[in-house]
Design a protein around this motif. Sequence first.
Motif, PDB file in Angstrom:
ATOM      1  N   TYR A 145      -6.544  13.012   5.417  1.00  0.00           N
ATOM      2  CA  TYR A 145      -5.436  12.726   4.510  1.00  0.00           C
ATOM      3  C   TYR A 145      -4.738  11.395   4.810  1.00  0.00           C
ATOM      4  CZ  TYR A 145      -6.304  17.604   3.631  1.00  0.00           C
ATOM      5  OH  TYR A 145      -6.933  18.778   3.329  1.00  0.00           O
ATOM      6  N   MET A 182      -4.767  13.876  -2.229  1.00  0.00           N
ATOM      7  CA  MET A 182      -5.173  12.549  -1.789  1.00  0.00           C
ATOM      8  C   MET A 182      -5.869  12.663  -0.442  1.00  0.00           C
ATOM      9  SD  MET A 182      -4.012  10.148  -3.956  1.00  0.00           S
ATOM     10  CE  MET A 182      -3.627   8.621  -3.131  1.00  0.00           C
ATOM     11  N   LEU A 238       8.864   9.590   3.736  1.00  0.00           N
ATOM     12  CA  LEU A 238       7.805  10.420   3.142  1.00  0.00           C
ATOM     13  C   LEU A 238       6.488   9.647   3.076  1.00  0.00           C
ATOM     14  CD1 LEU A 238       7.423  13.071   0.944  1.00  0.00           C
ATOM     15  CD2 LEU A 238       7.263  11.125  -0.572  1.00  0.00           C
ATOM     16  N   MET A 239       6.560   8.386   2.616  1.00  0.00           N
ATOM     17  CA  MET A 239       5.347   7.582   2.503  1.00  0.00           C
ATOM     18  C   MET A 239       4.709   7.365   3.874  1.00  0.00           C
ATOM     19  SD  MET A 239       6.345   4.820  -0.467  1.00  0.00           S
ATOM     20  CE  MET A 239       7.800   4.114   0.239  1.00  0.00           C
ATOM     21  N   TRP A 240       5.533   7.045   4.850  1.00  0.00           N
ATOM     22  CA  TRP A 240       5.009   6.824   6.207  1.00  0.00           C
ATOM     23  C   TRP A 240       4.388   8.095   6.766  1.00  0.00           C
ATOM     24  CZ3 TRP A 240       4.118   2.622   9.117  1.00  0.00           C
ATOM     25  CH2 TRP A 240       4.720   1.412   8.713  1.00  0.00           C
ATOM     26  N   PHE A 246      -6.629   6.952   0.412  1.00  0.00           N
ATOM     27  CA  PHE A 246      -6.408   6.346  -0.895  1.00  0.00           C
ATOM     28  C   PHE A 246      -7.297   6.939  -1.976  1.00  0.00           C
ATOM     29  CE2 PHE A 246      -3.802   2.896   0.742  1.00  0.00           C
ATOM     30  CZ  PHE A 246      -2.908   2.832  -0.323  1.00  0.00           C
ATOM     31  N   VAL A 263      12.442   8.880   0.776  1.00  0.00           N
ATOM     32  CA  VAL A 263      11.178   8.509   0.126  1.00  0.00           C
ATOM     33  C   VAL A 263      10.368   7.598   1.039  1.00  0.00           C
ATOM     34  CG1 VAL A 263      10.147   7.347  -1.848  1.00  0.00           C
ATOM     35  CG2 VAL A 263      12.193   8.730  -2.165  1.00  0.00           C
ATOM     36  N   VAL A 291       6.056  16.921  -4.473  1.00  0.00           N
ATOM     37  CA  VAL A 291       7.016  16.172  -3.658  1.00  0.00           C
ATOM     38  C   VAL A 291       6.950  14.683  -3.988  1.00  0.00           C
ATOM     39  CG1 VAL A 291       7.733  15.580  -1.324  1.00  0.00           C
ATOM     40  CG2 VAL A 291       6.836  17.848  -1.816  1.00  0.00           C
ATOM     41  N   THR A 292       5.720  14.150  -4.082  1.00  0.00           N
ATOM     42  CA  THR A 292       5.601  12.723  -4.389  1.00  0.00           C
ATOM     43  C   THR A 292       6.098  12.432  -5.803  1.00  0.00           C
ATOM     44  OG1 THR A 292       3.299  13.135  -4.956  1.00  0.00           O
ATOM     45  CG2 THR A 292       3.729  12.174  -2.793  1.00  0.00           C
ATOM     46  N   LEU A 333       0.822  -1.208   0.000  1.00  0.00           N
ATOM     47  CA  LEU A 333       0.000   0.000   0.000  1.00  0.00           C
ATOM     48  C   LEU A 333       0.861   1.265   0.000  1.00  0.00           C
ATOM     49  CD1 LEU A 333      -3.004  -0.870   2.345  1.00  0.00           C
ATOM     50  CD2 LEU A 333      -2.855  -0.930  -0.144  1.00  0.00           C
ATOM     51  N   LEU A 334       1.985   1.226   0.734  1.00  0.00           N
ATOM     52  CA  LEU A 334       2.872   2.391   0.775  1.00  0.00           C
ATOM     53  C   LEU A 334       3.259   2.807  -0.647  1.00  0.00           C
ATOM     54  CD1 LEU A 334       5.408   1.506   3.637  1.00  0.00           C
ATOM     55  CD2 LEU A 334       3.884   3.456   3.632  1.00  0.00           C
ATOM     56  N   TYR A 335       3.686   1.822  -1.449  1.00  0.00           N
ATOM     57  CA  TYR A 335       4.176   2.154  -2.787  1.00  0.00           C
ATOM     58  C   TYR A 335       3.029   2.483  -3.736  1.00  0.00           C
ATOM     59  CZ  TYR A 335       8.589   0.712  -0.914  1.00  0.00           C
ATOM     60  OH  TYR A 335       9.706   0.652  -0.130  1.00  0.00           O
ATOM     61  N   ALA A 361       9.738  12.318  -5.692  1.00  0.00           N
ATOM     62  CA  ALA A 361      10.117  11.070  -5.020  1.00  0.00           C
ATOM     63  C   ALA A 361      10.048   9.887  -5.978  1.00  0.00           C
ATOM     64  CB  ALA A 361       9.224  10.832  -3.808  1.00  0.00           C
ATOM     65  N   GLN A 398      -7.868   6.463   7.587  1.00  0.00           N
ATOM     66  CA  GLN A 398      -8.927   6.097   6.651  1.00  0.00           C
ATOM     67  C   GLN A 398      -9.253   4.595   6.756  1.00  0.00           C
ATOM     68  OE1 GLN A 398      -8.453   6.256   2.338  1.00  0.00           O
ATOM     69  NE2 GLN A 398      -9.915   7.931   2.309  1.00  0.00           N
ATOM     70  N   TRP A 425       0.303   3.905  -2.879  1.00  0.00           N
ATOM     71  CA  TRP A 425      -0.110   5.261  -2.522  1.00  0.00           C
ATOM     72  C   TRP A 425       0.795   6.299  -3.182  1.00  0.00           C
ATOM     73  CZ3 TRP A 425       2.286   9.401  -0.381  1.00  0.00           C
ATOM     74  CH2 TRP A 425       1.448  10.466  -0.013  1.00  0.00           C
ATOM     75  N   LEU A 426       2.104   6.053  -3.133  1.00  0.00           N
ATOM     76  CA  LEU A 426       3.066   7.008  -3.683  1.00  0.00           C
ATOM     77  C   LEU A 426       2.820   7.218  -5.177  1.00  0.00           C
ATOM     78  CD1 LEU A 426       5.655   8.678  -2.957  1.00  0.00           C
ATOM     79  CD2 LEU A 426       6.947   6.786  -3.928  1.00  0.00           C
ATOM     80  N   LEU A 472      11.725  -4.431  -0.518  1.00  0.00           N
ATOM     81  CA  LEU A 472      11.498  -3.080  -1.034  1.00  0.00           C
ATOM     82  C   LEU A 472      11.871  -1.972  -0.041  1.00  0.00           C
ATOM     83  CD1 LEU A 472       8.180  -3.204  -3.103  1.00  0.00           C
ATOM     84  CD2 LEU A 472      10.462  -2.614  -3.910  1.00  0.00           C
ATOM     85  N   TYR A 491       2.807  10.437   5.225  1.00  0.00           N
ATOM     86  CA  TYR A 491       1.461  10.626   4.717  1.00  0.00           C
ATOM     87  C   TYR A 491       0.518   9.531   5.197  1.00  0.00           C
ATOM     88  CZ  TYR A 491       2.957  14.557   1.988  1.00  0.00           C
ATOM     89  OH  TYR A 491       3.435  15.782   1.624  1.00  0.00           O
ATOM     90  N   PHE A 492       1.052   8.354   5.463  1.00  0.00           N
ATOM     91  CA  PHE A 492       0.223   7.291   6.043  1.00  0.00           C
ATOM     92  C   PHE A 492      -0.254   7.693   7.432  1.00  0.00           C
ATOM     93  CE2 PHE A 492      -0.011   2.877   4.229  1.00  0.00           C
ATOM     94  CZ  PHE A 492       0.055   3.317   2.916  1.00  0.00           C
ATOM     95  N   VAL A 506      -3.655   7.661   5.563  1.00  0.00           N
ATOM     96  CA  VAL A 506      -4.170   6.363   5.134  1.00  0.00           C
ATOM     97  C   VAL A 506      -4.558   5.503   6.342  1.00  0.00           C
ATOM     98  CG1 VAL A 506      -3.569   4.207   3.990  1.00  0.00           C
ATOM     99  CG2 VAL A 506      -2.891   6.382   2.973  1.00  0.00           C
TER     100      VAL A 506
END
Lengths: 278, 329
Positions: free
Chosen positions: B157, A42, B146-148, A45, B143, A246-247, A28-30, A250, B162, A32-33, B135, B150-151, B159
């Motif tokens: 916003y 966003m 960054l993903m975490w 999701f 990066v 930013v995304t 899900l992390l990837y 990335a 949500q 989402w990116l 991964l 936003y999670f 995840v």
Amino acid sequence: MLGSLSETQRPARWAWLLLVPVTLPVLLLYAWLLLASWSDGMEGFRPLGFTLENWSFLWQPDPFGPNIAQLTLNTLLFAALVAVGEVLLASTAAYALARLSVPGRRLWLAMLIVLHAFPGITLLVALFLLLRQLGLYDTLAGVVLAKIALELPFHVWVLKGFYDQVSWDHEMAALLDGASRLTTWCRVVLPIIRPGLMASAVFAFLSGWSEFLLPYVLAPGADVQTLPVYLGSLLSQADVARYGTVTAVAVFYMIPVMLVYLFLQRYLMVLYTGGVKR
Amino acid sequence: MSESGAGTGAASHGRAAAVLAAARPAAPWRLGAGFLLPFALVVAVFFLIPAVLTVILSLTDVSVVTGLRDFRWVGLENYRRILTDPVAGLVLRNTLLYVGATLTLFNVGLALVLALATAFLPQRWGGFFRAVWLLPRITPSVVYVLMWKYFAAEPPYGVINQVLAALGLPAGGNWLYEHPWPMVIAINGFVGASMGMIIFSAAIQAIPREQLIAAQVDGAGTWALVRRVVLPQLRWPALFVAAYQTLSLLASYEYILLATDGGPGFYTTEVWALYAFHTALSNYFGNAQYGLGAALATVLVVIGLVASLLYLRFFNFRQLTQRPRIEVS
């Protein structure tokens, strides 16, 4: 190296029930990116609208922000120099330790293990002051040398393993034909350990491409800034207004990593099993 | 991987040396020295000297205020300050929590679960799950964090919130602010799990097939198979992973720096290595205290050195313990 137990047992349902929920967050992390880099915004999701605007930095550089092309070039140069330097120095040193008569060979090998296990990043303060004294602070050369030194013991250790597996008969045949040790190394031994050299180079390049802390501390200046340092600065700003951009940056920054991962995973596996920091 | 090679290498080494001695003069030591020199030079200047420098700096009060000229020797003053520093106590407790929880839950615990579960799947799928778990390790730290970030963000916003809402659970605010520790441990753990997973998978693969079949003929179910046959063989790899990762976790602070920077608030997720970094290179007051930071780093260096010397013995020990197993299979 897979599925050893599945051959002796019927594939177990419990393994699926366990793996899918545990692995889902990673996927899900990837996902989402990727999604975020193409959308207006966003909510979790839920993309709020598809847009190409996030990627405009590619054809319409922000005149006030740092130039992405320059950042990419810096990152590329840093990673390439690190890779070339590490493979060059590691392939010679490892050969000396594996095959040549070096005084204090056992001591060198012991030092190698200690340095390999030594947390090099704890030396950041001293490296910072040292580079300033040497006039190498905020230069590409300085941060490249620091990165090479901290990772070299690992690469020497790995390449020594490859040299050890080369049969002496190959080398002896060449030597008996009258070739020098140097020629033998170049023409006979190096081609044999090419997979090791590839693995080392790929790993060093990726590691340089991803390195954040060393350039962040030792080369923060605008001229030598790399992509991770730039992204890091965006990340530390509490509320990033253009997080679509930013995304997108990335994702752009991740492309080489993902390509290498898809096509050269075999080589990486060799080194990851060799034990990598963290 | 080098262990098997080292044995045959040493054996043929003697043979080759004998033939070589007869054929032509032994390899010139000059070549060996020349091959080692560039490596030795770079490592000496940018690894060994900084290591010595760290210890020397830790005995001074050098900082931005004193500059590089007006600093004084203060002996063990920095270490005395660390011992009496209330923040250092807090940071030490944080470090133990961070290392202990990440190690047991993820680097060994989850790694073991992943290795076992993927071993019970058909090859292709086991490989797929292992690839996915690699991964986070190859993803650049910026990066990944960054993903975490936003999670973890607040509704609508984030995840995590949500997903919680979709499950009918109460959503929180920003997870990095409200539950920093679970987040810090998960962020590091998702990266750390893969190394143990690979090592355990390789060890499971190395178990002789006859043993597994024999156990099943004797009526062992999945759980008995795992507990009686597989787990005992993973004792050494697990010890190795634990030892290695303890050291790595102690020295690593990159992900915490990027995710919470030691916060939120007053040193909530500040660990020892990050504290050293902040003290020496980036604090709120602008007075970077190189000396005190170096002392904090020296403490880690000493731990690292002791641990790596233990490795030296451990590696030898591992070789000794492995030999019989090869004969059995």
